[in-house]
Design an enzyme around this catalytic site. Structure first.
Site, PDB file in Angstrom:
ATOM      1  CD  GLU A   1      -2.538   1.675   0.231  1.00 51.42           C
ATOM      2  OE1 GLU A   1      -2.431   2.846  -0.186  1.00 51.42           O
ATOM      3  OE2 GLU A   1      -3.287   0.827  -0.299  1.00 51.42           O
ATOM      4  CE  LYS A   2      -1.293   5.372  -4.851  1.00 50.15           C
ATOM      5  NZ  LYS A   2      -1.821   6.498  -4.074  1.00 50.15           N
TER       6      LYS A   2
ATOM      7  CE  LYS B   1      -2.827   8.745   6.704  1.00 47.13           C
ATOM      8  NZ  LYS B   1      -3.701   9.724   7.410  1.00 47.13           N
TER       9      LYS B   1
ATOM     10  N   GLY C   1      -6.733   0.789   4.378  1.00 43.17           N
ATOM     11  CA  GLY C   1      -8.129   1.193   4.418  1.00 43.17           C
ATOM     12  C   GLY C   1      -8.586   1.842   3.135  1.00 43.17           C
TER      13      GLY C   1
ATOM     14  CB  CYS D   1     -13.920   2.605   1.871  1.00 38.76           C
ATOM     15  SG  CYS D   1     -15.273   2.387   3.048  1.00 38.76           S
TER      16      CYS D   1
ATOM     17  N   GLY E   1     -18.562  10.440 -10.803  1.00 46.00           N
ATOM     18  CA  GLY E   1     -18.184   9.042 -10.650  1.00 46.00           C
ATOM     19  C   GLY E   1     -16.696   8.858 -10.444  1.00 46.00           C
TER      20      GLY E   1
ATOM     21  CG  HIS F   1     -46.136  -1.810  16.328  1.00 45.10           C
ATOM     22  ND1 HIS F   1     -46.346  -1.039  15.205  1.00 45.10           N
ATOM     23  CD2 HIS F   1     -46.830  -1.215  17.338  1.00 45.10           C
ATOM     24  CE1 HIS F   1     -47.151  -0.038  15.520  1.00 45.10           C
ATOM     25  NE2 HIS F   1     -47.451  -0.123  16.822  1.00 45.10           N
TER      26      HIS F   1
END
Length: 463
Positions: free
Chosen positions: A35-36, A38, A40, A43, A267, A440
Site C-alpha cells: 500500500e502506497k 494508508k 483502508g 473508503c 463518478g 412494532h
C-alpha cells in the site's frame, strides 16, 4: 520459499485488498500487502466513512433546526467546520488504528510504497516491485481501487473540487453547484444544504440517482424540492469560468449558474495506470481489468477485485471480492459474487436503500405480464411518522415466484437493507416474508407490510 516469496502478493490495501489479506491469513497463507498510502484505502480515508460522518453531523444540524416541531426549545447557532472535521477525523483515526491492529495480529507482511507488476510467471502469479525490492507471489491480487473522475476540459483547481477536496473544507460554501446527480452528488447536496448552503445539482441523465428504481428517483426529487435543493436533470455541463469572487457554470442550451464552489461528482475511475498491467500481459477493457466470474484475469494466478473490476463501486463489494479471491486461491471454490444481489445505500436525506432488480429491469428480464409490484407508503408506519419522514418500500417479484428487488426511501431506511438483501438472495416469496413477525413500532415493519400486500393480505394499507 525465500523471505520475499509469498502465497499471495496483494497490490493495494483498500477494502478489497485488506479483506483478501485477512481472509488468506486465516486460511494459513503467507501474504504480502502493498500500500502506497494508508491501509483502508478510499473508503476509510476519503470515501464511505468520512462522508457518512459529515452526513451524521448534517442530521444533527437538521434535528436542532427542527427541534421545535417536537416540543424541544433549541436553536442552531451555526456549523463549525473545524469541529465537524475533528469529529470526522476522529472516527477515521480510530477505525484506521483498529485495522492496523487486525492486520498486524494476522501476521501479514505490510509493505509501504508504490508497487508495480513487473513480470508474470508461467506457472502462475508474478513479481511486484516496490522501490527496487521484488516481492514474488504464487498468486497476485490487484486491488488498487479508484480515483475521482472529472470531465474533459474541466480542471480540478481553485474553486472546482472533487469529493477529495470537499472532505477537507474548513468553511461551508454559501452557494454550490454540483455536477453529477448520482450517489456522491446527492450525498454532498444533502450535507451542504443541511449546513445552510444554497445547492444546485446538474445531472445529464433524465433523473437523479439514475441507476435506482424510477419510483425512488421521483421520491428523492420531491424531497429535494421540499428541502429547496435545486436540480436540473437532462442537462449537460458545458464549461466553467473562475474568478476571485466566484465561479460561473455554463450549461448546454445557454443557461448558467453562479456559485462560490463547483463539486465535480461524475463518478470514479479505476486506478490502473502505471501499474505495469498491460506490459505484463493483463487484458484490459479501457482502464478496467478484465476478469471472469471468478475474478481471474487472463494471466494465470493474477486476480483483480473491487473498483478495478467494472460494476458497482461499493466498499462491501470490495470486501466480498477480497474474501472470494482468498478462498478461491485456497481451493475452497466459493460462490461467485453477483452484482445484482449486492445491497446499495445512498446516505442523503432521505436515504435510499435497494437490492436486486428494479421494476424496469425485471420487466425486461421476465416480461411485463410476469412481474408484480407492491408499494407500502411510510405514511402508515408509526416509527416513520415519529421520525417525520416520507417515503415508501417497493417490492418487485416474479409472478408466482420470489421477490427479485427491494427498493426503499426514507429517513434511516439504509438500516433496513440487511433484511432486504436476505429476501432477494434467499429468493424469498411474499408469503415467506409476510409470515415473519416484524417488531412494532419499527421502520422494519414497512418491509413486512409490503410483503403482506404482495401476499394478498394487506394490514395497514389499502387493498
Amino acid at each position: 520459499m525465500t523471505s520475499n516469496t509469498f502465497d499471495i502478493v496483494i497490490l493495494g490495501g483498500g477494502s478489497g485488498g485488506y479483506s483478501a489479506a485477512l481472509r488468506a491469513s486465516q486460511l494459513g497463507l503467507k501474504v504480502a500487502l502493498i500500500e502506497k498510502d494508508k491501509l483502508g484505502g478510499t473508503c476509510l480515508h476519503s470515501g464511505c466513512i468520512p462522508t457518512k460522518a459529515l452526513l451524521h453531523a448534517a442530521e444533527v444540524a437538521d434535528a436542532v433546526r427542527e427541534s421545535r416541531t417536537f416540543g424541544v426549545q433549541a436553536s442552531l447557532d451555526g456549523v463549525d467546520m473545524n469541529s465537524v472535521n475533528t469529529f470526522k477525523d476522529g472516527v477515521v483515526d480510530r477505525l484506521h488504528q483498529g485495522l492496523q491492529g487486525l492486520v498486524k495480529s494476522a501476521g501479514i507482511t505490510v509493505v509501504e510504497g508504490r508497487g508495480r507488476l513487473v513480470s508474470t510467471h508461467q506457472g502462475g502469479g508474478g513479481t511486484v516491485e516496490v522501490d527496487g525490492q521484488a516481492y514474488v507471489g504464487r498468486n497476485v491480487v490487484l486491488a488498487t481501487g479508484s480515483y475521482a473522475r472529472s470531465l474533459p476540459g474541466l480542471e480540478i483547481e481553485g474553486r472546482v473540487v472533487t469529493s477529495d477536496q470537499a472532505l477537507r473544507m474548513t468553511e461551508v460554501p454559501k452557494r454550490v453547484v454540483i455536477v453529477g446527480g448520482s450517489v456522491i452528488g446527492v450525498e454532498f447536496a444533502s450535507v451542504w444544504r443541511s449546513f445552510g448552503a444554497e445547492v444546485a445539482l446538474v445531472e445529464a441523465m433524465p433523473t437523479l440517482v439514475p441507476l435506482e428504481d424510477p419510483a425512488l428517483s421521483k421520491q428523492l426529487e420531491r424531497a429535494f424540492r421540499r428541502r429547496k435543493i435545486a436540480f436540473r436533470t437532462g442537462t449537460r455541463f458545458a464549461g466553467v469560468e473562475q474568478s476571485d469572487s466566484g465561479v460561473v457554470v455554463s450549461l448546454e442550451g445557454g443557461d448558467s449558474i453562479e456559485a462560490d464552489l463547483v463539486l465535480v461528482a461524475v463518478g470514479r475511475g479505476p486506478r490502473s495506470q502505471g501499474l505495469g498491467l498491460e506490459e505484463s500481459g493483463v487484458a484490459m477493457d479501457r482502464d478496467w481489468v478484465k476478469v471472469d466470474d471468478r475474478l481471474a484475469t487472463n494471466v494465470k494466478g493474477v486476480y483483480a477485485v473491487g473498483d478495478l473490476v467494472a460494476g458497482l463501486q461499493l466498499a462491501h463489494r470490495g470486501f466480498a471480492h477480497g474474501i472470494f479471491v482468498a478462498e478461491e486461491i485456497a481451493g475452497l471454490s466459493p460462490q461467485p459474487v453477483v452484482d445484482a444481489n449486492i445491497p446499495r445505500v445512498t446516505y442523503c436525506d432521505p436515504e435510499i436503500a435497494s437490492v436486486g432488480l428494479t421494476e424496469p429491469q425485471a420487466r425486461s428480464q421476465f416480461g411485463d405480464e410476469s412481474v408484480e409490484v407492491a408499494e407500502y407508503n411510510l405514511g402508515g408506519n408509526g416509527k416513520s411518522q415519529i421520525l417525520q419522514t416520507a417515503g415508501h418500500v417497493k417490492l418487485v417479484r416474479q409472478k408466482d415466484g420470489p421477490i427479485v428487488g427491494v427498493h426503499m426511501i426514507g429517513t434511516r431506511l439504509g438500516e433496513q437493507v440487511g433484511e432486504a438483501a436476505l429476501i432477494v438472495n434467499w429468493e424469498a416469496h411474499p408469503d415467506d416474508v409476510a409470515a415473519v413477525i416484524h417488531a412494532h413500532p419499527t421502520q422494519n415493519e414497512a418491509l413486512g407490510e409490503a410483503a403482506l400486500i404482495l401476499a394478498g393480505k394487506p394490514l395497514h394499507a389499502h387493498s
